[in-house]
Structures are given as structure tokens and as C-alpha cells.
Design an enzyme around this catalytic site. Structure first.
Site, PDB file in Angstrom:
ATOM      1  N   GLY A  21     -19.339 -12.142 -44.280  1.00  0.00           N
ATOM      2  CA  GLY A  21     -18.231 -11.389 -43.525  1.00  0.00           C
ATOM      3  C   GLY A  21     -18.935 -10.561 -42.393  1.00  0.00           C
ATOM      4  O   GLY A  21     -20.172 -10.805 -42.344  1.00  0.00           O
ATOM      5  N   PHE A  22     -18.327  -9.576 -41.764  1.00  0.00           N
ATOM      6  CA  PHE A  22     -18.923  -8.932 -40.662  1.00  0.00           C
ATOM      7  C   PHE A  22     -19.871  -7.857 -41.227  1.00  0.00           C
ATOM      8  O   PHE A  22     -21.040  -8.188 -40.644  1.00  0.00           O
ATOM      9  CB  PHE A  22     -17.580  -7.938 -40.078  1.00  0.00           C
ATOM     10  CG  PHE A  22     -17.677  -7.032 -39.234  1.00  0.00           C
ATOM     11  CD1 PHE A  22     -18.685  -7.122 -38.287  1.00  0.00           C
ATOM     12  CD2 PHE A  22     -17.228  -5.518 -39.459  1.00  0.00           C
ATOM     13  CE1 PHE A  22     -18.957  -5.924 -37.063  1.00  0.00           C
ATOM     14  CE2 PHE A  22     -17.479  -4.553 -38.468  1.00  0.00           C
ATOM     15  CZ  PHE A  22     -18.431  -4.951 -37.357  1.00  0.00           C
ATOM     16  N   ALA A 128     -18.252  -1.242 -51.786  1.00  0.00           N
ATOM     17  CA  ALA A 128     -17.763  -0.898 -50.584  1.00  0.00           C
ATOM     18  C   ALA A 128     -16.215  -0.495 -50.565  1.00  0.00           C
ATOM     19  O   ALA A 128     -15.379  -1.310 -51.249  1.00  0.00           O
ATOM     20  CB  ALA A 128     -17.931  -2.048 -49.652  1.00  0.00           C
ATOM     21  N   TYR A 160      -3.090  -1.752 -50.463  1.00  0.00           N
ATOM     22  CA  TYR A 160      -4.850  -1.891 -50.293  1.00  0.00           C
ATOM     23  C   TYR A 160      -5.344  -0.674 -50.584  1.00  0.00           C
ATOM     24  O   TYR A 160      -6.347  -0.576 -51.093  1.00  0.00           O
ATOM     25  CB  TYR A 160      -4.819  -2.191 -48.766  1.00  0.00           C
ATOM     26  CG  TYR A 160      -6.340  -2.447 -48.308  1.00  0.00           C
ATOM     27  CD1 TYR A 160      -7.176  -3.289 -48.614  1.00  0.00           C
ATOM     28  CD2 TYR A 160      -6.455  -1.399 -47.378  1.00  0.00           C
ATOM     29  CE1 TYR A 160      -8.420  -3.098 -48.190  1.00  0.00           C
ATOM     30  CE2 TYR A 160      -7.939  -1.551 -46.972  1.00  0.00           C
ATOM     31  CZ  TYR A 160      -8.596  -2.304 -47.315  1.00  0.00           C
ATOM     32  OH  TYR A 160     -10.247  -2.124 -46.913  1.00  0.00           O
TER      33      TYR A 160
END
Ligand code: UDP
Length: 334
Positions: A21-22, A128, A160
Site C-alpha cells: 500500500g501507500f 496503524a 470505520y
């Protein structure tokens, strides 16, 4: 841990979930640069192999395509690591409001599998998390011990936020009952090269609209603000915290405390891309086709980060935008 015969240095074995991912791919590069052995676990749902182009042929790099929901794979990889960075998650407002169920399953069940195995194998884990957990608090700056103020359960965004908050609760639970060593980080709006526009993040969206000379879609009047941190700064802070024993058992904000209004951001992107696009004010409820709540401002209090690491962000927003433009331009020309 092994020893590098050439330098006689210990080689840390690092596992990065979500490493395609980023943020994860930049983290993988930084760890390899410093001599670590890096394994990436990624299901490539939002991660991309092209993010790993610079490291794929590296002798100390390994890639496993798989899900954090697959306990067998996670067990094997955690067992072979000295330190686990758990970054795999469903992210991006656009993605999470469209798929709230999958978001909860990935972010809660997946994290439980990772934490369970870290506890079992006695491995330290970096978790994270996100500034979304502060919800719609109206405080001028958010500190880690602040109240979390979430909205109704019918609005996907709060699912979320709640799932990521539950991840933090899970880490504390595993620490208390199983002796898990962890540090949790709440990232505030991280930006830079490799972030893609598809999942709703504002900076790559504005850049890709500007590069196509399409209208740049500012939600509402654009007076809402965010604080953006360059991914290279976020990765530096990440590694400093993961390797700092004083940060164990802590939740730490990682962000740049300088806010910018979204309308100003749009103008900045237009200037830096040299685009002839116009700014278009739009209703986000139409864009996301669902109930949507936006936050006015969201500023990190980074006193704790500074106290623990001595670090504060070094790159400017202009730099982050320019670095992101270079990569998105390259992608557009392919
Ligand atoms: N935003 C916008 N236009 C877009 C996408 C986002 O004006 O096309 C705004 C959004 O309303 C929010 C800010 O940009 O105020 C940051 O949005 P993003 O989804 O990147 O992050 P988050 O809301 O999670 O901070």
C-alpha cells in the site's frame, strides 16, 4: 534476528502487513535501506505491486500475497519476524462508506488475527490507527487522551472510526492479558507519491482532476481544513516509534500540525500542476451517494511524538504535492 556477515550487524526481520500500500511500500523501502530483511503480506485489494517496483528484486525482500484474515499465513509470517508493522486495512472515506461490512471485517477480525499471533509468538507489533477515531470532536487540536466523539451507526464513516478504535482497544487488551508489546499510531492525513485517487483521498483526487483539466471538486464551501503530512515524514516517525521502548503500550499521533483549508488546497494543486481546471463546489452526499458527515478541522497535537522521538515533520505540503504530482503524471502518461 540474524547477523550480516559483511558488516557484522544484526539484521532485523520485519513483517509489514499492507506493505504494497501507500505508506507500507515507503516503509518497506526505508527498512531495506537500513539493512533489515523485509516480508510484505498484502492481498492486493488496494495495495499494488507497482508500489514495490523498487524493492522487488532485492535480496532481503520477500512478498506474500494473502489476507490478514488467513490465520495460517499470518501465523507463519509472524513466527518468522522480529517486528511486525500492521498496516493492512480498508482505508479511504470513499471505500469505507461504500463497503462498511467488509471494512469492519478486515479492520477488526484481521487485526485480531495479527495481534493474536503477535501475542502468541511474543512479537512486538506496530498498529496503524487513524485520526478518524477522534470523530467529530471540535477541539482545536487532538491529543491522544482526548474523548472520541462518533456519530450515528447508520453512517458508514463511523463504522470505520469505531473499527479502528476497537483495534486500539484490542491492542490494550492483548497487552494486559497476554503481555503483548505494541505501539499504536494515529496517522493524520498522510500524503505523497503512490497515493491513488480511487479511494477518496483529497490530494490525489485533486491532482488527478487537475492533470485531466477536469473540475476540481471541493466539498461544500471548502473552509473545512486538514493537516497533511508527507509520507516520508510519517515513515520516519513510524520507525522511530516502533523502535523506541518508551513508546511501548502508547497511542501516539503522527501528523503535521499546520492546517490548510480545502479550498486553499485546491488552489495550491492548480498552481503546482499548472492546470486550467476550475474549482467546482459539490455536495459530498451526491458524490458518495450515501449519508456522509464531514469534519470541520482536524489538527494533531504532536507533543507526545516530539517527547518520545524528538521528531517533528520536515517536509512542506508543497513538497508532498509536487512529489505526488510527479508519480501521478507518470502514471497518466503510461
Ligand atoms: N474533499 C473535497 N473533495 C474531494 C475529496 C475530499 O473537498 O473530492 C475534502 C473532504 O470534504 C475533507 C477533506 O477534503 O474535508 C479531506 O478528505 P479526505 O477524504 O482526503 O480525508 P478525511 O476526510 O478522512 O480527512
Amino acid at each position: 534476528m540474524g547477523v550480516d556477515p559483511a558488516s557484522n550487524h544484526f539484521i532485523m526481520r520485519i513483517l509489514i502487513t499492507g506493505g504494497a500500500g501507500f505508506i507500507g511500500s515507503h516503509l518497506a523501502e526505508a527498512c531495506l535501506r537500513d539493512g533489515d530483511e523485509v516480508t510484505v503480506l498484502d492481498d492486493l485489494s488496494t495495495g499494488r505491486m507497482e508500489n514495490l517496483a523498487a524493492v522487488r528484486g532485492h535480496a532481503r525482500f520477500h512478498f506474500a500475497q494473502g489476507s490478514i484474515l488467513d490465520a495460517t499465513v499470518v501465523e507463519r509470517l509472524v513466527g518468522g519476524a522480529d517486528l511486525v508493522y500492521h498496516l493492512a486495512a480498508a482505508v479511504g472515506v470513499r471505500l469505507v462508506v461504500r463497503t462498511p461490512l467488509q471494512t469492519i471485517i478486515t479492520n477488526v477480525e484481521g487485526t485480531q488475527v495479527v495481534l493474536e499471533n503477535c501475542a502468541q509468538h511474543g512479537r512486538k507489533v506496530f498498529l496503524a490507527s487513524t485520526s478518524e477515531v477522534y470523530g467529530k470532536s471540535r477541539k482545536a487540536a487532538f491529543a491522544e487522551s482526548d474523548e472520541l466523539i462518533l456519530g450515528p451507526t447508520s453512517v458508514g464513516r463511523w463504522a470505520y472510526a469505531c473499527a479502528k478504535a476497537l483495534d486500539e482497544f484490542l491492542a490494550f487488551g492483548h497487552a494486559k492479558e497476554r503481555g503483548l508489546r505494541f505501539v499504536a499510531v494515529r496517522y493524520f492525513n498522510t500524503v505523497g507519491p503512490r497515493q491513488v485517487p480511487e479511494h477518496g483521498m483529497v490530494v490525489p483526487r485533486f491532482i488527478s482532476q487537475a492533470l485531466k483539466n477536469e473540475p476540481v471538486t471541493v466539498f461544500g464551501d471548502g473552509t473545512q481544513s486538514r493537516c497533511f503530512i508527507h509520507v516520508h515524514d510519517a515513515v520516519t516517525a513510524t520507525r522511530l516509534l516502533a523502535n523506541n521502548p518508551d513508546a511501548e503500550g502508547e497511542v501516539v499521533n503522527v501528523g503535521d500540525p499546520r492546517p490548510v483549508a480545502i479550498l486553499e488546497l485546491a488552489r495550491k494543486v492548480l498552481r503546482l500542476t499548472g492546470s486550467s481546471s476550475v474549482v467546482q463546489h459539490v455536495d459530498p452526499k451526491r458524490v458518495y451517494d450515501t449519508d456522509f458527515e464531514d469534519m470541520e478541522n482536524r489538527v494533531p497535537d504532536i507533543a507526545k511524538l516530539k517527547r518520545l522521538t524528538g521528531f517533528s515533520p520536515e517536509h512542506s505540503l508543497d513538497q508532498a504535492i509536487q512529489d505526488a504530482i510527479a508519480v501521478l503524471r507518470e502514471g497518466a502518461s503510461r
